[in-house]
Design an enzyme around this catalytic site. Structure first.
Site, mmCIF file in Angstrom:
data_model
loop_
_atom_site.group_PDB
_atom_site.id
_atom_site.type_symbol
_atom_site.label_atom_id
_atom_site.label_comp_id
_atom_site.label_asym_id
_atom_site.label_seq_id
_atom_site.Cartn_x
_atom_site.Cartn_y
_atom_site.Cartn_z
ATOM 1 N N ALA A 100 7.320 -1.964 -2.148
ATOM 2 C CA ALA A 100 6.775 -0.606 -2.244
ATOM 3 C C ALA A 100 7.562 0.205 -3.267
ATOM 4 C CB ALA A 100 6.794 0.069 -0.874
ATOM 5 N N CYS A 109 2.073 3.165 9.520
ATOM 6 C CA CYS A 109 2.380 4.468 8.924
ATOM 7 C C CYS A 109 2.783 5.477 10.000
ATOM 8 C CB CYS A 109 1.184 5.000 8.148
ATOM 9 S SG CYS A 109 1.491 6.610 7.388
ATOM 10 N N HIS A 153 6.957 -4.199 8.193
ATOM 11 C CA HIS A 153 7.973 -3.295 7.645
ATOM 12 C C HIS A 153 9.139 -3.315 8.629
ATOM 13 C CE1 HIS A 153 8.946 0.782 5.579
ATOM 14 N NE2 HIS A 153 10.040 0.268 6.129
ATOM 15 N N ASN A 180 8.510 -6.612 4.361
ATOM 16 C CA ASN A 180 8.424 -5.341 3.635
ATOM 17 C C ASN A 180 9.586 -4.451 4.073
ATOM 18 O OD1 ASN A 180 6.639 -2.326 4.034
ATOM 19 N ND2 ASN A 180 7.160 -3.178 2.042
ATOM 20 N N LYS A 205 -0.659 -4.451 8.870
ATOM 21 C CA LYS A 205 0.718 -4.116 8.510
ATOM 22 C C LYS A 205 1.310 -3.278 9.632
ATOM 23 C CE LYS A 205 3.429 -2.212 4.647
ATOM 24 N NZ LYS A 205 4.094 -1.046 5.250
ATOM 25 N N GLU A 258 -3.697 3.522 1.709
ATOM 26 C CA GLU A 258 -4.455 3.654 2.949
ATOM 27 C C GLU A 258 -5.577 4.674 2.766
ATOM 28 O OE1 GLU A 258 -3.849 5.051 7.619
ATOM 29 O OE2 GLU A 258 -2.523 5.770 6.044
ATOM 30 N N PRO A 301 0.845 -1.197 0.000
ATOM 31 C CA PRO A 301 0.000 0.000 0.000
ATOM 32 C C PRO A 301 0.881 1.247 0.000
ATOM 33 C CG PRO A 301 0.057 -0.997 2.186
ATOM 34 C CD PRO A 301 0.778 -1.929 1.272
ATOM 35 N N MET A 302 0.611 2.159 -0.941
ATOM 36 C CA MET A 302 1.401 3.394 -1.036
ATOM 37 C C MET A 302 0.461 4.563 -1.317
ATOM 38 S SD MET A 302 4.751 2.234 -3.251
ATOM 39 C CE MET A 302 3.883 1.117 -4.359
ATOM 40 N N VAL A 303 0.513 5.574 -0.456
ATOM 41 C CA VAL A 303 -0.341 6.741 -0.617
ATOM 42 C C VAL A 303 -0.051 7.411 -1.957
ATOM 43 C CG1 VAL A 303 -0.876 9.044 0.291
ATOM 44 C CG2 VAL A 303 -0.571 7.111 1.859
#
Length: 498
Positions: free
Chosen positions: A251, A114, A192, A223, A164, A42, A17-19
C-alpha cells in the site's frame, strides 16, 4: 460456478486497495513497473448500484453516477489483472455489484479490514442515501454475515472472489475466522497484520500472518509491511518470508513510489511523477485526484518550489505546467478532442440515417433562467394537451454512449418533436423537446418575456382558495387531480443507450 479466469494469487506482488490512490492512473503505472495484480480503491455497494456502464471515447469502461461523476473507470490494459474491491454488508447487494462489473475485471474483493467510519458506521453518502454501516472491519465481529456475503459471491459469479481482513485480538480467533472464510470457496485472503484499532506506526504482526499462512491451504496475501519492511523491491521478499505468505500486497510504499515493484530498483521520483501524470492526462483523471496522489509522492518535498506549484494548481493543465509537461498536455488533449469530434460526426451521420422523417426538429435548448420559478415548457405542454383533450405528452429519451448526452422525443397528438441539440441530462432533453412542440404549435411556453403567465395566475387563485378553506376550517388536502395540474408529465420509459 466455475471460475474461468487465469488469475492466480500465488507468488504475486500486488497493489493494495487505497482510497483516493487506487484509481486508474496509479493502477496502470504499478502494472508498468512490475505489479502482477492491482486492486481498485474500495467502492461502496449502494453507490455502485446507482451507476450506469458507459463506453468512453477514451477507450475506457466507466461506471457513472446519476450526478455524471465517474465512480469507477477501467480499461482493456488492466482487465485481466484488476480486482474490484467493494464495501458491503449485504450479500444480495454485493452480488448485484459483482454482476455489474464482472465482465470488466479479473476478480472481486470484499473489504473486511477498513477501520474508517465511512465503512463501519451508518453515513449519508453523496446521493443522500444512508449506508447501513457494518462494512469493513465491522464485519470481523459478524462471521455469519461474512460467510453469507462470500458464499453468495462465490456461487453467483464466474470470477475469483477474495476478501481483505485485519487480525483479531487473539491469534486463535483470527485463525478460526480465516478457516471459516476458507470454507466459503474464496480464491485467496489478504491479511493486514494489524488490529482494527492499530495504525501504521504500530508494528505489523508478522507472526499472526505466518500462523494464518500455515493454517490454511488457500493463498494468503500479506499486507502491512510498508512501515517496517518495504522500502524497495528486494524488501518485498523479506516481508514474504517473515510471514510465510503466498503473495505480498503493498500500500503506502507503492503510494510513495510505485516503482517499488521494479526488480531493477526504484526510479527517480521525478520520472515516476511524470509517468503518473501521463496516465492521468491520457485517461482524463480528475485534477483533484491527480493532485492528491502527486502530493503523496512528494511528501517532504511539498515545500519546494515544485511542491508549491503543485499545491497551487487548480486544473490538470496547471499540474502539467508545474512539471514542465505543458506541451504533452496540449498534444494529448488535442488528439482526443479530434477523435471525439470525429466520432461525434460519425454518430450524427448515423443519427441522420436512422432519423424518422416525420419528427419535427429545431435546434433549441432549455434555459431555466428564461422562465419563472417552478414554471417549465413541459408544464405548459401538459396544460395545453388537457385543454385540447389530447392524451398526455409521451417522452422517449435516449443516451449517447460516446459523450453521455441525452436526446428526447415527445409525442403529442400522434406527432413527434425533438431538439437537434443533445443535452447533459434527461430532464433538460425533455424540456427541449417540449419547447420544439410548443413553438411548432404556436403555443406560449411560459417564458418571462411572454408577459402574463396564466399558470402562475392559476396557482395564485388556488393558493387563495386554500387559504380561504383554512380560514373556514376545511381540509387543506387537495384532490389528486387538482395537484396534477402542476406536476409535469413524466415518462415511465427507462433511459436506454443508443
Amino acid at each position: 460456478m466455475t471460475v474461468n479466469t487465469p488469475l492466480c494469487f500465488r507468488g504475486k506482488k500486488i497493489l493494495a486497495p487505497m482510497v483516493r490512490v487506487g484509481t486508474l492512473p496509479m493502477r496502470l503505472l504499478a502494472l508498468d513497473y512490475g505489479a502482477d495484480i492491482v486492486y481498485c480503491e474500495e467502492l461502496i455497494d449502494i453507490k455502485m448500484l446507482q451507476c450506469k456502464r458507459v463506453i468512453n471515447v477514451l477507450e475506457t469502461v466507466d461506471f457513472v453516477a446519476p450526478n455524471e461523476r465517474v465512480v469507477f473507470r477501467t480499461c482493456e490494459k488492466e482487465r485481466h489483472r484488476v480486482v474490484f474491491q467493494m464495501g458491503s454488508a449485504d450479500a444480495e447487494r454485493a452480488l448485484a455489484v459483482a454482476k455489474l462489473v464482472e465482465t470488466d475485471v479479473a476478480g472481486i474483493d470484499v473489504n473486511m479490514g477498513c477501520p474508517k467510519e465511512y465503512s463501519t458506521k451508518a453515513i449519508c453518502n453523496s446521493f443522500c442515501m444512508f449506508s447501513q454501516g457494518g462494512m469493513g472491519a465491522a464485519l470481523l465481529s459478524d462471521p455469519d454475515k461474512i460467510e453469507s456475503i462470500l458464499t453468495t459471491l462465490v456461487k453467483g459469479i464466474c470470477k475469483p472472489v477474495t476478501c481483505k481482513i485485519r487480525i483479531l485480538p487473539s491469534v486463535e480467533d483470527t485463525v478460526n475466522l480465516v478457516k471459516r472464510i476458507e470454507k466459503t470457496g474464496i480464491a485467496a485472503i489478504a491479511v493486514h497484520g494489524r488490529k482494527k484499532e492499530e495504525r501504521p506506526q504500530h508494528p505489523v504482526h508478522c507472526d499472526v500472518i505466518k500462523a494464518i499462512s500455515e493454517a490454511v491451504s488457500i493463498p494468503v496475501i500479506a499486507n502491512g509491511g510498508s512501515h517496517d519492511f518495504i522500502k524497495e523491491y528486494t524488501d518485498i521478499e523479506t516481508f514474504q518470508k517473515a510471514t510465510a505468505a503466498s503473495s505480498v500486497m503493498i500500500a503506502r510504499a507503492a503510494m510513495w513510489n510505485p516503482s517499488v515493484f521494479r526488480k531493477e530498483g526504484l526510479f527517480p521520483l521525478k520520472d515516476v511523477m511524470q509517468d503518473y501524470i501521463k496516465y492521468a492526462v491520457r485517461y482524463d483523471n480528475h485534477y483533484t485526484n491527480t493532485k492528491y496522489c502527486l502530493c503523496q509522492m512528494l511528501r517532504e518535498q511539498l515545500e519546494t518550489t515544485q511542491g508549491k506549484k503543485l499545491h497551487a494548481a487548480q486544473s490538470t493543465r496547471e499540474i502539467c505546467e508545474a512539471f514542465e509537461m505543458g506541451d504533452f498536455y496540449e498534444e494529448t488533449t488535442a488528439i482526443f478532442e479530434a477523435k471525439k469530434t470525429s466520432l461525434e460526426t460519425e454518430t450524427q451521420d448515423e443519427d441522420d440515417q436512422m432519423e424518422d422523417p416525420d419528427v419535427i426538429k429545431m435546434a433549441v435548448r432549455f434555459d431555466k433562467r428564461e422562465y419563472p420559478p417552478q414554471i417549465t415548457p413541459k408544464m405548459y405542454l401538459l396544460e395545453w394537451c388537457r385543454k385540447e383533450k389530447h392524451p398526455q405528452p409521451a417522452y422517449e429519451t435516449v443516451q449517447r454512449p460516446l459523450d453521455r448526452l441525452f436526446c428526447s422525443v415527445v409525442t403529442v397528438a400522434e406527432q413527434k418533436y425533438r431538439s437537434t441539440l443533445w443535452d447533459k441530462s434527461k430532464k433538460l432533453a425533455e424540456q427541449a423537446a417540449a419547447i420544439v412542440c410548443l413553438r411548432t404549435l404556436g403555443v406560449p411556453e411560459g417564458k418571462l418575456c411572454e408577459g402574463e403567465n396564466h399558470l402562475i395566475n392559476k396557482r395564485k387563485r388556488e393558493d387563495r382558495e386554500r387559504l380561504n378553506n383554512r380560514d373556514h376550517g376545511e381540509d387543506l388536502a387537495e384532490p389528486s387531480h387538482k395537484k396534477a395540474n402542476f406536476i409535469e408529465g413524466t415518462s415511465d420509459i427507462n433511459v436506454p443507450k443508443m
